[in-house]
Structures are given as C-alpha cells and as structure tokens.
Motif scaffolding. Structure first.
Motif, PDB file in Angstrom:
ATOM      1  N   ASN A   1       0.830  -1.209   0.000  1.00 60.61           N
ATOM      2  CA  ASN A   1       0.000   0.000   0.000  1.00 60.61           C
ATOM      3  C   ASN A   1       0.862   1.255   0.000  1.00 60.61           C
ATOM      4  O   ASN A   1       0.543   2.232  -0.681  1.00 60.61           O
TER       5      ASN A   1
ATOM      6  N   GLY B   1       1.002   4.224  -2.825  1.00 55.33           N
ATOM      7  CA  GLY B   1       0.910   5.643  -2.468  1.00 55.33           C
ATOM      8  C   GLY B   1       2.090   6.439  -3.019  1.00 55.33           C
ATOM      9  O   GLY B   1       1.926   7.551  -3.522  1.00 55.33           O
ATOM     10  N   ALA B   2       3.291   5.867  -2.924  1.00 55.06           N
ATOM     11  CA  ALA B   2       4.472   6.542  -3.461  1.00 55.06           C
ATOM     12  C   ALA B   2       4.357   6.673  -4.982  1.00 55.06           C
ATOM     13  O   ALA B   2       4.750   7.695  -5.564  1.00 55.06           O
ATOM     14  N   GLY B   3       3.805   5.663  -5.629  1.00 54.17           N
ATOM     15  CA  GLY B   3       3.592   5.733  -7.077  1.00 54.17           C
ATOM     16  C   GLY B   3       2.617   6.845  -7.445  1.00 54.17           C
ATOM     17  O   GLY B   3       2.802   7.554  -8.447  1.00 54.17           O
ATOM     18  N   ALA B   4       1.570   7.017  -6.619  1.00 52.19           N
ATOM     19  CA  ALA B   4       0.609   8.098  -6.876  1.00 52.19           C
ATOM     20  C   ALA B   4       1.283   9.464  -6.738  1.00 52.19           C
ATOM     21  O   ALA B   4       0.996  10.393  -7.509  1.00 52.19           O
ATOM     22  N   ILE B   5       2.201   9.585  -5.789  1.00 54.35           N
ATOM     23  CA  ILE B   5       2.918  10.851  -5.635  1.00 54.35           C
ATOM     24  C   ILE B   5       3.839  11.095  -6.829  1.00 54.35           C
ATOM     25  O   ILE B   5       3.966  12.230  -7.305  1.00 54.35           O
TER      26      ILE B   5
ATOM     27  N   ALA C   1      -3.928  13.288  -7.069  1.00 54.54           N
ATOM     28  CA  ALA C   1      -2.955  12.190  -6.927  1.00 54.54           C
ATOM     29  C   ALA C   1      -2.165  12.327  -5.627  1.00 54.54           C
ATOM     30  O   ALA C   1      -1.880  11.329  -4.959  1.00 54.54           O
ATOM     31  N   ILE C   2      -1.789  13.551  -5.251  1.00 60.66           N
ATOM     32  CA  ILE C   2      -1.054  13.748  -3.995  1.00 60.66           C
ATOM     33  C   ILE C   2      -1.920  13.372  -2.801  1.00 60.66           C
ATOM     34  O   ILE C   2      -1.466  12.681  -1.884  1.00 60.66           O
TER      35      ILE C   2
ATOM     36  N   GLY D   1      -2.150   9.606  -2.667  1.00 64.32           N
ATOM     37  CA  GLY D   1      -0.877   9.014  -2.265  1.00 64.32           C
ATOM     38  C   GLY D   1      -0.594   9.191  -0.788  1.00 64.32           C
ATOM     39  O   GLY D   1      -0.152   8.254  -0.105  1.00 64.32           O
TER      40      GLY D   1
ATOM     41  N   ILE E   1      -0.168   6.210   2.005  1.00 64.21           N
ATOM     42  CA  ILE E   1       1.058   6.065   2.795  1.00 64.21           C
ATOM     43  C   ILE E   1       0.734   6.108   4.286  1.00 64.21           C
ATOM     44  O   ILE E   1       1.278   5.328   5.059  1.00 64.21           O
TER      45      ILE E   1
END
Length: 152
Positions: free
Chosen positions: A42, A46-50, A96-97, A100, A104
């Motif tokens: 997960n 989240g890091a990918g979304a950022i 997206a931020i 993410g 996280i």
C-alpha cells in the motif's frame, strides 16, 4: 485414580510445550511477514501516486511557461488555452497527492494484528493454573505412591 487414554499427563504436556511454542512463533512470524508485505505494498502504491502527481506538476509548469510566452506575444487563444491546461493538470496533481498521502498514512509497516495476537498468547500462557478443574485455587499436591498424577 485412573486417567483416560485420550488425556495427556503433565510430563507429556510439558514435553510438547517447546515444540508448540516454536510452532506458534513460526506461525506468528509468517503472519507478521504477510502483514508487513501488505502494508508495504500500500505504501508503494501511495508513493507511485505521488510520482504521478509530480509528473503532472512537471507538465503544469511546462504549460505555465507556454502560457507566459503566449501572453507576452499577446496571442489571446494560445495563453488562455495553456492556462486552462495548467489548471487541469494542477487539479490532477492535487488529487494524486491526496490519494498518495492517504495510502502512505494507512500503510504503517508495524504488524499490529500480529502483536495483538502475540500479546493475547502471552496473557493466556500467564494464566495457566495447576488443577484448573477445581473452582478454588489450591496448592499443588504430589500424587501418592501408586497413584497417577494429572497436573493440569
């Protein structure tokens, strides 16, 4: 005093105890490992979304540069179109931020469920009593000569 064949005596139960503790520790280790992997997955999403949000921010900056160039050239449709695109990219980046950061925060890698189960196991082991069949606690008594003892 006779004991049923399907009931284990004290020494047999004590002999099984180390194997059961090792087995329990292995199972809890596997549960903790699975829980940490799920939470890390997960956090990775989240890091990918950022990263995607940063990608959109990069293009927003590019669009703002194009808008500034177009505004300086006083070509109305070009800079207005560039500002609209920049605003759209900014909204996408903000969404997206937020997604993410939420993923996280939810992805705490501490295996809380496993820790709760281990705490319950320790509490259960600390409540082991001698002669649990009786309603009031008594001091343990040694079996008399010729009797079989059941120290549960």
């Amino acid at each position: 005093m006779s004991r049923k064949k399907d009931q284990a005596g004290t020494f047999e139960l004590l002999a099984r105890l180390p194997q059961q503790i090792v087995s329990l520790a292995k199972i809890e280790y596997e549960n903790a490992k699975r829980e940490v992997i799920a939470k890390a997955k997960n956090a990775g999403i989240g890091a990918g979304a950022i990263v995607i949000a940063l990608f959109f921010l990069f293009f927003m900056l590019e669009a703002l540069v194009i808008a500034a160039i177009a505004a300086l050239a006083l070509v109305w449709p070009w800079w207005l179109a560039a500002l609209v695109v920049a605003a759209g990219l900014l909204l996408l980046a903000a969404a997206a931020i937020l997604a993410g950061v939420a993923l996280i925060k939810r992805g705490n890698p501490v295996p809380e469920e496993t820790l709760d189960r281990v705490g319950g196991d320790i509490a259960a082991m600390s409540e082991v009593r001698v002669n649990a069949d009786s309603s009031e606690p008594r001091a343990p008594q040694m079996p008399r000569v010729g009797e079989e003892g059941n120290w549960r």
